[in-house]
Design a protein around this motif. Structure first.
Motif, PDB file in Angstrom:
ATOM      1  N   LEU A 217     -48.299  85.124  37.903  1.00 31.01           N
ATOM      2  CA  LEU A 217     -49.638  84.786  37.441  1.00 31.01           C
ATOM      3  C   LEU A 217     -49.861  83.282  37.512  1.00 31.01           C
ATOM      4  O   LEU A 217     -48.978  82.507  37.184  1.00 31.01           O
ATOM      5  CB  LEU A 217     -49.824  85.232  35.994  1.00 31.01           C
ATOM      6  CG  LEU A 217     -50.035  86.717  35.745  1.00 31.01           C
ATOM      7  CD1 LEU A 217     -50.044  86.974  34.243  1.00 31.01           C
ATOM      8  CD2 LEU A 217     -51.351  87.157  36.341  1.00 31.01           C
ATOM      9  N   PRO A 218     -51.046  82.894  37.976  1.00 26.91           N
ATOM     10  CA  PRO A 218     -51.314  81.460  37.996  1.00 26.91           C
ATOM     11  C   PRO A 218     -51.477  80.945  36.562  1.00 26.91           C
ATOM     12  O   PRO A 218     -51.913  81.680  35.688  1.00 26.91           O
ATOM     13  CB  PRO A 218     -52.634  81.370  38.766  1.00 26.91           C
ATOM     14  CG  PRO A 218     -53.280  82.697  38.539  1.00 26.91           C
ATOM     15  CD  PRO A 218     -52.172  83.698  38.412  1.00 26.91           C
ATOM     16  N   VAL A 219     -51.093  79.725  36.358  1.00 22.76           N
ATOM     17  CA  VAL A 219     -51.320  79.137  35.039  1.00 22.76           C
ATOM     18  C   VAL A 219     -52.819  78.954  34.882  1.00 22.76           C
ATOM     19  O   VAL A 219     -53.462  78.361  35.747  1.00 22.76           O
ATOM     20  CB  VAL A 219     -50.594  77.782  34.925  1.00 22.76           C
ATOM     21  CG1 VAL A 219     -50.901  77.138  33.590  1.00 22.76           C
ATOM     22  CG2 VAL A 219     -49.109  77.973  35.104  1.00 22.76           C
ATOM     23  N   SER A 220     -53.374  79.498  33.814  1.00 21.79           N
ATOM     24  CA  SER A 220     -54.824  79.461  33.684  1.00 21.79           C
ATOM     25  C   SER A 220     -55.317  78.038  33.436  1.00 21.79           C
ATOM     26  O   SER A 220     -54.580  77.184  32.957  1.00 21.79           O
ATOM     27  CB  SER A 220     -55.272  80.391  32.554  1.00 21.79           C
ATOM     28  OG  SER A 220     -54.563  80.081  31.388  1.00 21.79           O
ATOM     29  N   ALA A 221     -56.574  77.870  33.765  1.00 25.45           N
ATOM     30  CA  ALA A 221     -57.143  76.527  33.769  1.00 25.45           C
ATOM     31  C   ALA A 221     -56.979  75.808  32.425  1.00 25.45           C
ATOM     32  O   ALA A 221     -57.251  76.369  31.383  1.00 25.45           O
ATOM     33  CB  ALA A 221     -58.625  76.623  34.120  1.00 25.45           C
ATOM     34  N   GLN A 222     -56.509  74.606  32.447  1.00 27.87           N
ATOM     35  CA  GLN A 222     -56.366  73.801  31.233  1.00 27.87           C
ATOM     36  C   GLN A 222     -56.953  72.435  31.540  1.00 27.87           C
ATOM     37  O   GLN A 222     -56.254  71.440  31.503  1.00 27.87           O
ATOM     38  CB  GLN A 222     -54.881  73.639  30.880  1.00 27.87           C
ATOM     39  CG  GLN A 222     -54.198  74.890  30.423  1.00 27.87           C
ATOM     40  CD  GLN A 222     -54.084  74.938  28.907  1.00 27.87           C
ATOM     41  OE1 GLN A 222     -55.070  74.882  28.202  1.00 27.87           O
ATOM     42  NE2 GLN A 222     -52.878  75.035  28.400  1.00 27.87           N
TER      43      GLN A 222
ATOM     44  N   VAL B  18     -62.072  72.599  24.328  1.00 25.82           N
ATOM     45  CA  VAL B  18     -61.944  74.018  24.026  1.00 25.82           C
ATOM     46  C   VAL B  18     -62.302  74.202  22.554  1.00 25.82           C
ATOM     47  O   VAL B  18     -61.758  73.506  21.691  1.00 25.82           O
ATOM     48  CB  VAL B  18     -60.505  74.517  24.281  1.00 25.82           C
ATOM     49  CG1 VAL B  18     -60.389  75.994  23.901  1.00 25.82           C
ATOM     50  CG2 VAL B  18     -60.119  74.301  25.734  1.00 25.82           C
TER      51      VAL B  18
ATOM     52  N   THR C   9     -65.296  75.130  26.870  1.00 30.06           N
ATOM     53  CA  THR C   9     -64.732  76.476  26.909  1.00 30.06           C
ATOM     54  C   THR C   9     -64.780  77.012  25.485  1.00 30.06           C
ATOM     55  O   THR C   9     -64.256  76.389  24.572  1.00 30.06           O
ATOM     56  CB  THR C   9     -63.265  76.438  27.381  1.00 30.06           C
ATOM     57  OG1 THR C   9     -63.224  75.787  28.642  1.00 30.06           O
ATOM     58  CG2 THR C   9     -62.699  77.844  27.498  1.00 30.06           C
TER      59      THR C   9
ATOM     60  N   GLN D  38     -52.341  76.192  19.632  1.00 27.42           N
ATOM     61  CA  GLN D  38     -52.821  76.044  20.999  1.00 27.42           C
ATOM     62  C   GLN D  38     -53.386  74.642  21.219  1.00 27.42           C
ATOM     63  O   GLN D  38     -53.377  74.133  22.325  1.00 27.42           O
ATOM     64  CB  GLN D  38     -53.906  77.110  21.231  1.00 27.42           C
ATOM     65  CG  GLN D  38     -54.498  77.144  22.619  1.00 27.42           C
ATOM     66  CD  GLN D  38     -55.791  77.941  22.635  1.00 27.42           C
ATOM     67  OE1 GLN D  38     -56.096  78.685  21.704  1.00 27.42           O
ATOM     68  NE2 GLN D  38     -56.560  77.790  23.694  1.00 27.42           N
TER      69      GLN D  38
END
Lengths: 334, 310
Positions: free
Chosen positions: B20-25, B30, B60, B83
């Motif tokens: 899985l790609p590392v999700s956008a950060q 956020v 986000t 997080q």
């Protein structure tokens, strides 16, 4: 060990040297759990696999854990207890009401645990001695306990200055070991885990409970006091629910007549997840622990991944079904 | 199921896990929004307006609904603190959220969206209960030209509603020719309508002369609806008894639109609360110091002229 070998009648299986199916059946759920952890670790490298986060997770699952561990005892006997969630709510309200009447923490704790034991006695008596099914009995008492919680509280939440500071702080504080703090609730859940494990796995009492779950009639013929032991199992789950209710009230520093209701279904799900890890498909408390951790880690990790909370629910349900399906498919493959 | 297939399944799961790609950060802020009440219409309007405003600002937004479970809300609050989100918005009584201390310790600002005021919150955005009560009480005084006999439905046990009663009473007492003939505290366990109706029927019976009751002021809509039913059942709807409520719930708005005795209620601007919260989060994240710890979003008086049945 007084239980004869005839108990748990099951044809002797030929032992195979190694079978993928057997291996999958026992470790599939654990592997699934590790995969979930790996995914979260990889997706949130800096925040997920940290001591703080794992301590948070243990604290978050501690209350569910206590309910699930003690629910395991009832499920070992082949029954289940639907009333644990509303019992937890009721005990929180009992404690809160005593606080409103300026009673000390000790009185509230003792009264709460007594209420839990009494509720368990009622469940156990109806199931074991009167002979009503566990489903119907605990469905009924679930509704009664929930109604009592609403009635006593008048439907309102008890919070604020009436809750003694020491009681509210207990759920927030912990054992300080250098730079880390192990939450009190985690320690309490750990104690219940060890105690339940010891009772179920290391005592004659526990063996007999498994014997009853394996074959009730054979156990009775073998001289096991089936009715009394089934009743005791319900007392254990009642006590567990009461402890959870007190922990919940402490963690939230408040008591709401519905705050424990959701614990029941998650506890049963955790026990089922754990059952997929046992050779015979029996509930074991260490399996339940893995089940509880799966639910806790999923909630924690999916939140950190910004996954919509409704999608979280769908994923969690899907994972439970997947685990049980894999386990039963591998068993059928025998 | 073949053994090979099972093995492949496990392998597939393992591979997906690591592929899985590392999700956008990215650097966009956020913001986590936590509520146990997303199923309630008012909350929904607030959250949707917040989301719309936040997305326009390029943030986000992670909306977390714990479906009535306040313990789970505490857990999820801890998670978003771990997080490391930039800001947290809560829509729940903050007195039940001890985990707020974790956010404070981590230096993450928490905003209340119709939550309640505690020192841990940067600011709470809500409607002004005092002002809402003043709007309907003055409506009654104005419609009666300052002369008349009024029945009040109040509810002191619940603080947000208690506030409303205090203000209305003050306004009526400050008008020399307004007489409060009764202050009723209805039993709300049935939802508030049925008992209010029974209590109003008793009051109507005790005041049989036409014109002996001129208005009913209710601290929320349910008693107003109960009073309306009682007046209609007694056949006294043509005596010109004015009824007002607060909250503008759909049933009340419908009654107002029909043009009967129920003349007015007050609508909270839930969308306004949501978008105002987003604006305040933005100002805070831009480094501005917010001095006001509670921000009130204006409410709207709903009368026959602007009542829309949706």
């Amino acid at each position: 060990m007084s239980v004869p070998q005839t108990v748990g009648v099951r044809p002797a299986r030929k032992r195979r040297a190694f079978s993928v199916a057997r291996w999958l059946r026992t470790f599939g759920t654990l592997i699934g759990f590790l995969i979930i952890v790996a995914i979260f670790w990889q997706q949130r490298p800096t925040t997920f696999m940290t001591v703080t986060n794992w301590l948070n997770i243990t604290q978050q699952v501690s209350i569910l854990g206590v309910v699930a561990f003690t629910m395991t005892v009832v499920m070992v006997v082949g029954d289940f207890d639907l009333s644990v969630g509303t019992m937890a709510s009721l005990v929180g309200i009992i404690a809160g009401t005593l606080f409103q009447n300026e009673q000390p923490v000790a009185v509230a704790v003792v009264a709460g645990l007594l209420a839990g034991a009494l509720g368990g006695l009622i469940n156990g008596f109806l199931v074991s001695y009167v002979g009503i099914s566990a489903f119907v009995t605990t469905l009924g008492t679930m509704t009664i306990f929930g109604g009592l919680a609403l009635y006593i509280s008048g439907g309102t939440t008890i919070f604020g200055r009436v809750i003694p500071e020491a009681f509210g702080n207990f759920g927030r504080e912990g054992l300080v070991l250098g730079s880390i703090t192990i939450p009190n609730l985690t320690l309490l859940a750990l104690a219940v885990l060890v105690l339940t494990w010891f009772i179920l796995e290391q005592t004659v009492f526990g063996r007999r409970l498994y014997a009853i779950g394996g074959n009730r009639e054979a156990s009775r013929l073998a001289g096991v006091r089936v009715r009394f032991l089934r009743l005791l199992a319900f007392v254990v789950s009642g006590l567990g629910a009461a402890a959870a209710g007190l922990m919940l009230a402490s963690r939230l520093a408040s008591a709401n007549p519905k705050q424990g209701d959701g614990l029941m279904l998650n506890a049963i799900a955790a026990v089922f997840l754990g059952m997929t890890m046992s050779e015979e498909g029996e509930p074991h408390v260490l399996g339940t622990l893995v089940g509880v951790l799966i639910l806790g880690v999923l909630a924690n990790g999916l939140t950190q991944l910004n996954i919509d909370s409704y999608i979280q629910q769908i994923l969690t349900g899907g994972i439970i079904i997947l685990a049980v399906t894999l386990s039963s498919l591998s068993r059928r493959g025998q | 199921m073949s053994r090979l297939f099972r093995l492949l399944l496990v392998m597939a799961l393992l591979v997906t896990g690591f592929a899985l790609p590392v999700s956008a950060q990215d650097d966009a802020p956020v913001v986590a929004v936590l509520t146990p009440y997303l199923a309630q219409p008012g909350t929904q309007f607030m959250v949707e307006a917040f989301q719309a405003a936040a997305e326009a600002k390029g943030w986000t937004v992670n909306v977390i609904d714990t479906a009535g479970d306040v313990a789970a809300l505490n857990s999820r609050l801890q998670d978003v603190v771990t997080q490391g989100v930039d800001a947290i918005v809560i829509n729940v009584d903050p007195q039940q959220v001890p985990a707020l201390a974790d956010a404070v310790a981590a230096g993450i600002p928490v905003f209340g969206m119709d939550a309640g005021s505690v020192p841990e919150l940067v600011v709470n955005v809500t409607s002004n209960g005092y002002a809402m009560a003043a709007e309907t009480a003055t409506y009654v005084v104005d419609r009666l030209n300052g002369v008349g006999r009024v029945v009040m439905f109040i509810f002191p046990p619940y603080p947000p509603v208690q506030k409303r009663g205090v203000i209305a009473e003050a306004i009526f007492n400050n008008t020399p020719d307004i007489e409060i003939i009764d202050q009723v505290v209805p039993d709300v366990t049935d939802g508030g309508i049925a008992d209010s109706r029974a209590r109003m029927e008793a009051i109507l019976a005790a005041n049989p002369e036409p014109g002996s009751i001129n208005a009913v002021w209710a601290a929320w809509d349910q008693p107003a609806l109960g009073a309306l039913q009682a007046i209609e059942a007694a056949g006294r709807q043509d005596e010109g008894i004015i009824i007002v409520g607060i909250d503008a719930n759909p049933q009340a708005v419908e009654a107002i639109a029909q043009g009967g005795n129920f003349e007015a209620s007050v609508a909270q601007d839930f969308e306004g609360i949501g978008s105002t919260t987003a604006d305040l989060v933005e100002r805070y994240l831009n480094g501005e110091t917010l001095t006001q710890t509670t921000v009130y979003v204006p409410t709207t008086l709903v009368t026959r002229e602007n009542a829309r049945v949706e």
